[in-house]
Design a protein around this motif. Structure first.
Motif, mmCIF file in Angstrom:
data_model
loop_
_atom_site.group_PDB
_atom_site.id
_atom_site.type_symbol
_atom_site.label_atom_id
_atom_site.label_comp_id
_atom_site.label_asym_id
_atom_site.label_seq_id
_atom_site.Cartn_x
_atom_site.Cartn_y
_atom_site.Cartn_z
ATOM 1 N N ASN A 178 0.832 -1.205 0.000
ATOM 2 C CA ASN A 178 0.000 0.000 0.000
ATOM 3 C C ASN A 178 0.863 1.249 0.000
ATOM 4 O OD1 ASN A 178 -2.611 -1.528 0.548
ATOM 5 N ND2 ASN A 178 -3.262 0.602 0.861
ATOM 6 N N PRO A 179 0.662 2.160 -0.952
ATOM 7 C CA PRO A 179 1.529 3.338 -1.043
ATOM 8 C C PRO A 179 1.477 4.226 0.198
ATOM 9 C CG PRO A 179 -0.397 3.582 -2.454
ATOM 10 C CD PRO A 179 -0.380 2.159 -1.992
ATOM 11 N N GLN A 180 0.340 4.219 0.908
ATOM 12 C CA GLN A 180 0.253 5.058 2.105
ATOM 13 C C GLN A 180 1.309 4.674 3.140
ATOM 14 O OE1 GLN A 180 -2.341 3.482 0.602
ATOM 15 N NE2 GLN A 180 -4.299 4.517 0.998
ATOM 16 N N LEU A 181 1.564 3.383 3.261
ATOM 17 C CA LEU A 181 2.535 2.924 4.261
ATOM 18 C C LEU A 181 3.947 3.330 3.866
ATOM 19 C CD1 LEU A 181 1.199 -0.632 5.172
ATOM 20 C CD2 LEU A 181 0.393 1.628 5.886
ATOM 21 N N LEU A 182 4.278 3.158 2.590
ATOM 22 C CA LEU A 182 5.610 3.543 2.131
ATOM 23 C C LEU A 182 5.806 5.053 2.240
ATOM 24 C CD1 LEU A 182 8.310 2.818 0.856
ATOM 25 C CD2 LEU A 182 7.210 2.979 -1.397
ATOM 26 N N ASN A 183 4.805 5.833 1.861
ATOM 27 C CA ASN A 183 4.923 7.283 1.948
ATOM 28 C C ASN A 183 5.131 7.730 3.387
ATOM 29 O OD1 ASN A 183 4.492 7.382 -0.796
ATOM 30 N ND2 ASN A 183 2.322 7.896 -0.634
ATOM 31 N N MET A 184 4.363 7.158 4.299
ATOM 32 C CA MET A 184 4.485 7.515 5.707
ATOM 33 C C MET A 184 5.850 7.110 6.254
ATOM 34 S SD MET A 184 1.752 6.715 8.779
ATOM 35 C CE MET A 184 1.645 4.952 8.398
ATOM 36 N N TRP A 185 6.263 5.910 5.957
ATOM 37 C CA TRP A 185 7.574 5.403 6.396
ATOM 38 C C TRP A 185 8.701 6.310 5.912
ATOM 39 C CZ3 TRP A 185 9.264 1.065 9.170
ATOM 40 C CH2 TRP A 185 10.587 0.671 8.984
ATOM 41 N N ASN A 186 8.669 6.676 4.640
ATOM 42 C CA ASN A 186 9.734 7.506 4.077
ATOM 43 C C ASN A 186 9.798 8.881 4.724
ATOM 44 O OD1 ASN A 186 10.667 5.554 2.322
ATOM 45 N ND2 ASN A 186 9.533 6.325 0.549
ATOM 46 N N VAL A 187 8.648 9.507 4.927
ATOM 47 C CA VAL A 187 8.644 10.844 5.541
ATOM 48 C C VAL A 187 9.156 10.781 6.977
ATOM 49 C CG1 VAL A 187 7.201 12.763 6.296
ATOM 50 C CG2 VAL A 187 6.807 11.718 4.071
ATOM 51 N N LEU A 188 8.716 9.799 7.733
ATOM 52 C CA LEU A 188 9.121 9.708 9.137
ATOM 53 C C LEU A 188 10.614 9.439 9.264
ATOM 54 C CD1 LEU A 188 6.080 7.734 10.614
ATOM 55 C CD2 LEU A 188 6.543 10.194 10.709
ATOM 56 N N TYR A 189 11.138 8.521 8.456
ATOM 57 C CA TYR A 189 12.572 8.246 8.559
ATOM 58 C C TYR A 189 13.424 9.332 7.913
ATOM 59 C CZ TYR A 189 12.471 3.925 11.123
ATOM 60 O OH TYR A 189 12.326 3.007 12.143
ATOM 61 N N ARG A 190 12.880 10.052 6.952
ATOM 62 C CA ARG A 190 13.598 11.223 6.453
ATOM 63 C C ARG A 190 13.725 12.265 7.555
ATOM 64 N NH1 ARG A 190 10.949 11.850 1.862
ATOM 65 N NH2 ARG A 190 9.502 13.466 2.561
ATOM 66 N N GLY A 191 12.683 12.397 8.371
ATOM 67 C CA GLY A 191 12.762 13.299 9.509
ATOM 68 C C GLY A 191 13.826 12.877 10.500
ATOM 69 N N VAL A 192 13.891 11.576 10.774
ATOM 70 C CA VAL A 192 14.925 11.053 11.679
ATOM 71 C C VAL A 192 16.313 11.295 11.107
ATOM 72 C CG1 VAL A 192 15.905 8.917 12.613
ATOM 73 C CG2 VAL A 192 13.444 9.332 12.770
#
Length: 529
Positions: free
Chosen positions: A100-114
């Motif tokens: 599901n693209p929502q999960l990948l999008n969320m994962w990428n934004v959160l870890y980009r923040g980290v």
């Protein structure tokens, strides 16, 4: 062209394979690298960490994931489209998978923040980023530690076990247990707190001061039983009392002021994610909730997508007291008119040529007519709105602090004390003061939500009918914080998320309380299996 070399977690790395030679040395196309690039100020370096938060609010990212997996919102297909291969309906049905693209999008934004926070902390501590006069390096590092804790909180909340990386390493990380991430967040915020600014107002708007960090810590304690199995009501209450005792924040007299286009001066907002139609886009809730005809309602410069999709679940709408002003202040309903308030707006699909009238009831959560479902009315859409809105998103606000305190009191045995706080929050939303009053017994009672599976507008299967403990309080949270990315978390904490049926959703097992790691991330790092 500039090449600023950054350390990446190697969680999701797109790789293009083609003709190549055997020289694996990095090719630098300019002389600007991380080693010799210098920032003019710490603000410029830190800004990327905060700017990244704006990416969370699209229709295929964190924001709608929190809402459309809950019993509050749904994004069904309709005659204008919105099926998109089923990616939206799967969130409602709880049948999402790792693709599901929502999960990948969320994962990428959160870890980009980290990743960005790790880099800036390292640069601040090493002196690569200059500290402005009048500020201390310790305070700036503390601010970035709080921001990193924010991203890790959302990772912990949404994904459970996940990588915990705190340096600019290039090694592939292992997964850490959810409890370990929770402990790290609490320790980080506790250590950073003394060095955080106590200043409020425009200079720190959209940044972590001490009070925003305390609001974050309170949220983490509020959900500690979900994350670790151990309740932390007293700890949550302590952080809330500190914020309240600071006398830095207050409730807006008018509920809608919190969500206005120009809300940056609101005394109620503790932490905002700032947006600006020209300089900081990413908030466009009207584009995926509003019907295209509503362009003329606000003389918008853009046209919302089709007939819109994000809408209220009728079972949730039915829980409102009709006298509660938050009903109309949150949901767009009924006949729709152009900016002049006289000219009716018309449908374009199954209601082509007919007056556009938004109705409450939905046949199911899979496919609706173009005018079915109440739409977003909480965030002001200004006259002449562009694609991106300028409303700052109130991620933490004073009302939430008060309600967290009330919940801790209720769960600790003081339901009457909690009821007084809830009554204070409700007062601005009722013309009749008596209607605003709630009792401890009403907070402890079962929810007003009529759960059950719906087909063709009719509930055909009630599903689990167990009373919801503290269901009256959960209702209060729903009315106050709809469209604010909180409902999924509340549903989980109150034991609803994996047990109850609503609209087309039926329970899919306790494992749905967290999302699986996206397949792309697993493919990039086998340690995440």
């Amino acid at each position: 062209m500039k090449l600023i070399k950054q350390y990446i977690l190697a969680l999701v790395i797109p790789v293009t394979l083609g003709a190549c030679n055997n020289d694996l040395d990095e090719i630098v196309y300019s002389d600007v690298t991380e080693q010799n690039y210098t920032y003019e100020s710490a603000t410029a370096a830190m800004g990327i960490v905060y700017a990244n938060m704006r990416s969370l609010f699209g229709h295929t990212n964190f924001y709608m994931v929190q809402e459309t997996t809950s019993d509050e919102l749904v994004m069904p297909a309709n005659p204008s489209g919105w099926d998109d291969g089923g990616v939206f309906k799967r969130m409602h049905l709880h049948t999402w998978n790792s693709e599901n693209p929502q999960l990948l999008n969320m994962w990428n934004v959160l870890y980009r923040g980290v990743t960005n926070a790790n880099r800036v902390i390292s640069q601040l501590e090493s002196g690569k980023v200059p500290t402005p006069s009048g500020e201390s390096t310790a305070s700036l590092v503390a601010e970035m530690r709080a921001a990193r804790a924010f991203f890790y909180w959302l990772i912990c909340d949404n994904f459970g076990d996940a990588p915990l990386v705190t340096t600019t390493t290039t090694e592939l990380p292992d997964k850490a247990a959810r409890k370990e991430i929770y402990d790290f967040i609490v320790a980080e915020l506790t250590a950073a707190m003394p060095d955080l600014s106590v200043e409020t107002g425009r200079p720190v708007h959209g940044r972590f001061n001490r009070w925003a960090a305390k609001a974050l810590l309170a949220n983490i304690y509020l959900n500690a039983q979900v994350y670790t199995g151990e309740a932390k009501w007293a700890d949550c209450l302590r952080e809330c009392n500190d914020i309240i005792g600071s006398n830095k924040y207050s409730l807006e007299t008018n509920y809608r002021n919190v969500f206005a286009t120009q809300n940056e001066n609101s005394a109620e907002i503790v932490l905002a994610v700032p947006f600006d139609e020209n300089r900081g886009g990413g908030f466009f809730v009207d584009m995926f909730s509003w019907h295209a005809a509503l362009r003329d309602k606000r003389a918008m410069q853009v046209t919302p997508w089709g007939s819109g999709s994000a809408m209220g679940i009728s079972q949730f709408i039915d829980t409102y007291d009709p006298a509660d002003k938050r009903l109309a202040d949150t949901w767009l309903m009924g006949a729709q008119f152009a900016l002049d308030g006289v000219t009716p707006l018309k449908g374009s699909y199954d209601k082509a040529g007919q007056n556009l009238v938004f109705t409450k009831n939905l046949p199911d959560g899979l496919f609706t007519g173009e005018s079915e479902g109440y739409r977003q009315n909480k965030f002001e859409i200004k006259v002449g709105a562009r694609f991106d809105l300028s409303n700052d998103f109130p991620f933490f606000r004073y009302s939430q602090v008060l309600m967290m305190k009330a919940e801790c009191m209720m769960r600790s045995g003081d339901a009457n004390g909690a009821a007084q706080i809830v009554t204070d929050v409700r007062r601005r939303n009722f013309s009749d003061p008596a209607k605003a009053i709630v009792t401890g017994a009403s907070l402890l009672a079962n929810t007003r939500y009529r759960y059950g599976y719906v087909e063709n507008y009719v509930m055909v299967d009630a599903g689990n009918t167990d009373p919801v403990q503290f269901g009256g309080f959960m209702d209060e949270l729903g009315w106050e914080f709809a469209w604010e990315a909180q409902r999924r978390r509340d549903n989980i904490r109150f034991g609803v998320f994996t047990k109850k049926s609503w609209l087309s959703h039926k329970p899919q097992g306790a494992g749905r309380a967290v999302f699986m790691i996206p397949q792309s991330a697993v493919n990039s790092n086998p340690k995440l299996q």
